[in-house]
Design an enzyme around this catalytic site. Structure first.
Site, PDB file in Angstrom:
ATOM      1  N   LYS A   1       3.863 -14.396   5.609  1.00  9.64           N
ATOM      2  CA  LYS A   1       4.209 -15.373   4.565  1.00  9.64           C
ATOM      3  C   LYS A   1       5.739 -15.387   4.479  1.00  9.64           C
ATOM      4  O   LYS A   1       6.332 -15.190   3.407  1.00  9.64           O
ATOM      5  CB  LYS A   1       3.539 -14.940   3.242  1.00  9.64           C
ATOM      6  CG  LYS A   1       3.628 -15.934   2.122  1.00  9.64           C
ATOM      7  CD  LYS A   1       2.652 -17.085   2.260  1.00  9.64           C
ATOM      8  CE  LYS A   1       2.853 -18.087   1.147  1.00  9.64           C
ATOM      9  NZ  LYS A   1       2.112 -19.337   1.344  1.00  9.64           N
TER      10      LYS A   1
ATOM     11  N   TYR B   1       0.819  -1.218   0.000  1.00 13.08           N
ATOM     12  CA  TYR B   1       0.000   0.000   0.000  1.00 13.08           C
ATOM     13  C   TYR B   1       0.851   1.267   0.000  1.00 13.08           C
ATOM     14  O   TYR B   1       0.315   2.367   0.057  1.00 13.08           O
ATOM     15  CB  TYR B   1      -0.925   0.019   1.227  1.00 13.08           C
ATOM     16  CG  TYR B   1      -2.087  -0.920   1.080  1.00 13.08           C
ATOM     17  CD1 TYR B   1      -1.872  -2.284   1.112  1.00 13.08           C
ATOM     18  CD2 TYR B   1      -3.376  -0.443   0.909  1.00 13.08           C
ATOM     19  CE1 TYR B   1      -2.930  -3.163   0.970  1.00 13.08           C
ATOM     20  CE2 TYR B   1      -4.436  -1.320   0.771  1.00 13.08           C
ATOM     21  CZ  TYR B   1      -4.206  -2.675   0.803  1.00 13.08           C
ATOM     22  OH  TYR B   1      -5.250  -3.543   0.659  1.00 13.08           O
TER      23      TYR B   1
ATOM     24  N   ASP C   1      -1.986 -18.090   4.419  1.00 10.21           N
ATOM     25  CA  ASP C   1      -2.934 -18.973   3.711  1.00 10.21           C
ATOM     26  C   ASP C   1      -3.552 -19.972   4.688  1.00 10.21           C
ATOM     27  O   ASP C   1      -4.762 -20.212   4.689  1.00 10.21           O
ATOM     28  CB  ASP C   1      -2.266 -19.689   2.519  1.00 10.21           C
ATOM     29  CG  ASP C   1      -0.850 -20.148   2.801  1.00 10.21           C
ATOM     30  OD1 ASP C   1      -0.259 -19.706   3.791  1.00 10.21           O
ATOM     31  OD2 ASP C   1      -0.328 -20.978   2.031  1.00 10.21           O
TER      32      ASP C   1
ATOM     33  N   ASP D   1      -5.827  -6.286   5.397  1.00 12.19           N
ATOM     34  CA  ASP D   1      -7.014  -5.843   4.650  1.00 12.19           C
ATOM     35  C   ASP D   1      -7.876  -7.051   4.286  1.00 12.19           C
ATOM     36  O   ASP D   1      -9.089  -7.065   4.497  1.00 12.19           O
ATOM     37  CB  ASP D   1      -6.537  -5.115   3.378  1.00 12.19           C
ATOM     38  CG  ASP D   1      -7.647  -4.302   2.743  1.00 12.19           C
ATOM     39  OD1 ASP D   1      -8.702  -4.129   3.379  1.00 12.19           O
ATOM     40  OD2 ASP D   1      -7.457  -3.837   1.603  1.00 12.19           O
TER      41      ASP D   1
END
Ligand code: NAI
Length: 361
Positions: free
Chosen positions: A191, A124, A225, A249
């Site tokens: 991640k 972002y 995930d 988000d």
């Protein structure tokens, strides 16, 4: 002395849900002097600017704002006026509680999660290189030279910066929040197995900060995930989640889905000096002026705001009134009815009236 608070009514359904929220907040008896200012499409039409300096100055002066959703028109030079506002005021922490209210149809009961999303960097940051531009090709050439990895020349590139500084302050915020709000566990979502130098850094910093809270708050790690799957299967296993911007988000919308949808998901953007309270949802332009949108997310953002300004009793009374109206299921908007076509659904203003009536009882 009244609290001085900046009010940004917002675009689309913004005016209706903000008006409902300010009426409910005032009904608690807390004295507030609103400074109503503009941002977004409304501001562009009236002042020629999407984010006028006077709006930022009002928030900087009052330190607290209640904000409706904003529309960012395409081709105005802003990717998102919301992101620009958070960056301009350094509102680095995005707090999004996801809590079940009885009477709302959802897959699970008794969910009580808090999402703490880093708000200032990650994908972002707005550092992007458009496909085909000479500077993009030059960057690709440089990356290939430095990394010996090939990137197709017809690629666009977005940069993902994650710093030690921003990671530390968001993780610390999550742990402090957990401590102050008697929560038990903080889960760092990442991640890091793939993005070793960005998410890996976020995780490493999280482990360091967590070590300061050993014995007080439990620390857990989860790959994003797997987290998505765990949340839809066993959401009760989690408490406070801390995440970099993009995962925050996505996961906060997932959690809004777990508790019954965007109509009831509140949020806050918090910095060291000031805070802006807003619903998770956007301006839903198709419902503009129809007195149809659910005002609950905005009203619950008002509850978070009341707690921020230390008006705890008013906050509890308002939340209790919302709870009762939703539990009764009578004076609620279409999205809270078993069938969205239900003719007994009330409008935005009427749901606010029902909440106000409960506060006054
Ligand atoms: P959205 O959240 O505005 O709407 C998606 C759908 O969710 C709506 O069509 C509606 O069915 C439902 N919904 C949302 N709020 C609701 C409410 N209060 N009551 C009942 N149903 C509700 O998201 P979308 O369509 O992606 O974005 C529309 C505009 O809002 C865009 O311009 C976007 O940039 C902006 N936006 C602004 C945000 C903010 O100001 N913080 C956040 C997200 C989007």
């Amino acid at each position: 002395m009244p609290h001085k608070i900046t009010l940004i009514p917002g675009d689309g359904i913004g005016y209706e849900v903000s008006h409902a929220a300010t009426r409910c907040i005032e009904a608690t008896g807390v004295s507030i002097q609103w400074d109503s200012v503009l941002a977004g499409q409304d501001a562009l039409e009236k002042t020629g600017e999407l984010l006028p300096q006077s709006t930022l100055d009002s928030i900087k002066k009052n330190k607290v704002a209640l904000k409706g959703p904003l529309t960012t028109p395409i081709g105005t030079g802003f990717r998102s006026v919301n992101v620009a506002l958070r960056q301009a005021l350094d509102l680095f922490a995005c707090l999004r509680p996801a809590k079940s209210y009885s009477g709302v149809r959802s897959r699970f009961k008794d969910i009580d999660l808090v999402i703490v999303r880093e708000n200032s960097e990650d994908l972002y940051a707005g550092i992007e290189f458009q496909e085909g531009k000479p500077e993009t090709k030059a960057l690709i050439t440089q990356i290939q030279k430095d990394t010996h990895k090939s990137i197709r020349y017809d690629s666009g590139i977005s940069i993902k910066p994650i710093s030690k500084f921003a990671s530390e302050r968001i993780v610390r915020f999550a742990f402090q929040y957990a401590l102050e709000n008697k929560r038990k566990k903080v889960t760092c979502v990442h991640k890091a197995n793939i993005m070793k130098f960005t998410d890996g850094l976020f995780l490493e910093v999280a482990r360091q900060v967590a070590s300061e809270f050993t014995g007080k708050i439990i620390f857990q790690e989860a790959i994003v995930d797997n987290m998505a799957m765990q949340l839809v299967q066993k959401p009760h296993n989690y408490d406070v989640l801390v995440l970099p911007n993009l995962y925050g988000d996505i996961i906060s919308d997932l959690c809004a889905g777990l508790i019954g949808g965007l109509g009831i998901a509140p949020g806050a953007n918090i910095g060291k000096q000031m805070a802006v309270f807003e619903a998770v949802h956007g301006s839903a332009p198709k419902y503009k002026g129809k007195n149809k949108a659910n005002p609950t997310a905005m009203i619950l953002s008002g509850v978070l705001m009341l707690r921020y300004i230390n008006e705890f009793k008013a906050a509890d009374n308002l939340e209790e009134a919302v709870k009762q109206v939703i539990a009764e299921g009578k004076s609620v908007t279409y999205d809270l009815k078993p069938d969205p076509q239900d003719l007994s659904a009330v409008g935005t203003a009427q749901m606010a009236d029902a909440i106000i009536e409960k506060i006054r009882r």
